[in-house]
Scaffold this active site. Sequence first.
Site, PDB file in Angstrom:
ATOM      1  N   TYR A  23     -41.148   2.182  36.458  1.00 17.63           N
ATOM      2  CA  TYR A  23     -41.436   3.124  35.382  1.00 17.63           C
ATOM      3  C   TYR A  23     -42.532   4.102  35.761  1.00 17.63           C
ATOM      4  O   TYR A  23     -43.484   3.757  36.466  1.00 17.63           O
ATOM      5  CB  TYR A  23     -41.854   2.351  34.121  1.00 17.63           C
ATOM      6  CG  TYR A  23     -42.215   3.252  32.962  1.00 17.63           C
ATOM      7  CD1 TYR A  23     -41.230   3.838  32.183  1.00 17.63           C
ATOM      8  CD2 TYR A  23     -43.546   3.502  32.650  1.00 17.63           C
ATOM      9  CE1 TYR A  23     -41.551   4.648  31.106  1.00 17.63           C
ATOM     10  CE2 TYR A  23     -43.884   4.318  31.583  1.00 17.63           C
ATOM     11  CZ  TYR A  23     -42.876   4.886  30.817  1.00 17.63           C
ATOM     12  OH  TYR A  23     -43.211   5.702  29.765  1.00 17.63           O
ATOM     13  N   TYR A  63     -39.867  -5.184  24.437  1.00 22.87           N
ATOM     14  CA  TYR A  63     -39.871  -5.315  25.894  1.00 22.87           C
ATOM     15  C   TYR A  63     -41.224  -4.978  26.528  1.00 22.87           C
ATOM     16  O   TYR A  63     -41.495  -5.357  27.671  1.00 22.87           O
ATOM     17  CB  TYR A  63     -38.757  -4.476  26.522  1.00 22.87           C
ATOM     18  CG  TYR A  63     -38.904  -2.974  26.383  1.00 22.87           C
ATOM     19  CD1 TYR A  63     -39.769  -2.253  27.195  1.00 22.87           C
ATOM     20  CD2 TYR A  63     -38.137  -2.276  25.457  1.00 22.87           C
ATOM     21  CE1 TYR A  63     -39.886  -0.878  27.076  1.00 22.87           C
ATOM     22  CE2 TYR A  63     -38.249  -0.906  25.328  1.00 22.87           C
ATOM     23  CZ  TYR A  63     -39.124  -0.209  26.139  1.00 22.87           C
ATOM     24  OH  TYR A  63     -39.243   1.152  26.024  1.00 22.87           O
ATOM     25  N   HIS A  80     -62.130  -4.073  25.291  1.00 18.77           N
ATOM     26  CA  HIS A  80     -62.175  -5.109  24.246  1.00 18.77           C
ATOM     27  C   HIS A  80     -62.288  -4.414  22.893  1.00 18.77           C
ATOM     28  O   HIS A  80     -63.143  -3.543  22.707  1.00 18.77           O
ATOM     29  CB  HIS A  80     -63.371  -6.032  24.466  1.00 18.77           C
ATOM     30  CG  HIS A  80     -63.707  -6.891  23.278  1.00 18.77           C
ATOM     31  ND1 HIS A  80     -62.767  -7.664  22.645  1.00 18.77           N
ATOM     32  CD2 HIS A  80     -64.874  -7.089  22.608  1.00 18.77           C
ATOM     33  CE1 HIS A  80     -63.348  -8.313  21.628  1.00 18.77           C
ATOM     34  NE2 HIS A  80     -64.618  -7.964  21.585  1.00 18.77           N
ATOM     35  N   HIS A 100     -61.549  -4.720  18.306  1.00 20.97           N
ATOM     36  CA  HIS A 100     -61.362  -5.532  17.106  1.00 20.97           C
ATOM     37  C   HIS A 100     -60.197  -4.960  16.296  1.00 20.97           C
ATOM     38  O   HIS A 100     -60.269  -4.869  15.070  1.00 20.97           O
ATOM     39  CB  HIS A 100     -62.642  -5.540  16.268  1.00 20.97           C
ATOM     40  CG  HIS A 100     -63.782  -6.251  16.916  1.00 20.97           C
ATOM     41  ND1 HIS A 100     -65.047  -6.302  16.366  1.00 20.97           N
ATOM     42  CD2 HIS A 100     -63.874  -6.934  18.098  1.00 20.97           C
ATOM     43  CE1 HIS A 100     -65.854  -6.984  17.161  1.00 20.97           C
ATOM     44  NE2 HIS A 100     -65.162  -7.371  18.215  1.00 20.97           N
ATOM     45  N   HIS A 151     -61.133 -12.688  16.233  1.00 18.32           N
ATOM     46  CA  HIS A 151     -62.061 -11.805  16.954  1.00 18.32           C
ATOM     47  C   HIS A 151     -61.424 -10.460  17.327  1.00 18.32           C
ATOM     48  O   HIS A 151     -61.869  -9.424  16.853  1.00 18.32           O
ATOM     49  CB  HIS A 151     -62.567 -12.536  18.210  1.00 18.32           C
ATOM     50  CG  HIS A 151     -63.663 -11.842  18.920  1.00 18.32           C
ATOM     51  ND1 HIS A 151     -64.573 -12.512  19.736  1.00 18.32           N
ATOM     52  CD2 HIS A 151     -64.019 -10.540  18.987  1.00 18.32           C
ATOM     53  CE1 HIS A 151     -65.430 -11.630  20.244  1.00 18.32           C
ATOM     54  NE2 HIS A 151     -65.107 -10.427  19.812  1.00 18.32           N
ATOM     55  N   GLU A 189     -70.920  -8.754  25.111  1.00 16.30           N
ATOM     56  CA  GLU A 189     -69.706  -9.383  25.622  1.00 16.30           C
ATOM     57  C   GLU A 189     -69.605  -9.302  27.142  1.00 16.30           C
ATOM     58  O   GLU A 189     -68.519  -9.461  27.709  1.00 16.30           O
ATOM     59  CB  GLU A 189     -68.466  -8.729  24.996  1.00 16.30           C
ATOM     60  CG  GLU A 189     -68.370  -8.899  23.491  1.00 16.30           C
ATOM     61  CD  GLU A 189     -68.072 -10.326  23.053  1.00 16.30           C
ATOM     62  OE1 GLU A 189     -68.165 -11.240  23.899  1.00 16.30           O
ATOM     63  OE2 GLU A 189     -67.748 -10.512  21.873  1.00 16.30           O
TER      64      GLU A 189
END
Length: 240
Positions: free
Chosen positions: A236, A140, A119, A121, A181, A100
């Site tokens: 935050y 939120y 990334h 799954h 994916h 990837e």
Amino acid sequence: MTYSRAGGAEGAAEPARETAGDPTAEPALEAAWAELVATARRTVADGLVVGTSGNVSVRVGDTVLVTPSGVSYDRLAPHDMTGVDLDGRQVLGTLVPTSELPMHLAVYRADPGARAVVHTHAVHATAVSLLVPELPPVHYMTAALGGPVRVAPYAAYGTDELARGMLDALAGRTGCLLRNHGTITYGASLDQAYDRTAQLEWMCRLWLTASSVPGHSPSLLTPAQLTEATERLRGYGQRG
């Protein structure tokens, strides 16, 4: 060996520069690799990937460290450091980079502030990618990803087509779903990129759970409410 953007071998052999384990290796790379391996193992421990699915990268200067293709994360050691430049040429290690790679490099090229990509799954997020073109704003924390999370169209893994569709879905966002994916998120650090992945999976699970109650539809946040959340999230966390 030189590697294409898709992570495959290309052209004449060119020895990759191996620095892991070398006393002259940059401490920053060694530290980043250790953090990358820890993050990759965390995706498995937290149930966001199975086996060697998913991948992680971190950028150090003009070098992108990536998880290698098809290697169990619990087997990765310091001498397995794998890195490419922003054109996808392998500059560190001998293990083949993740398939990837095009998606990771596309993120770094598109946003100079991107320093890490995760990334996965993840089950609930992947399930949502099968159902809707965009994750409805049920919480939120949608604002922490830049707004309602889009779903990139399906394309074969490891292709430039997938990377292009991902970039379109990421416009103005720091995360998106990939149809049939999984997920991809990025941030200014591995911790931030991982947290965004975890938040995205949680929101997908929340929406699926609420949507499954017969006779009821989930309450969604309005654009004004998301704008307010965006402003509040700017302050935050800890400062300094």
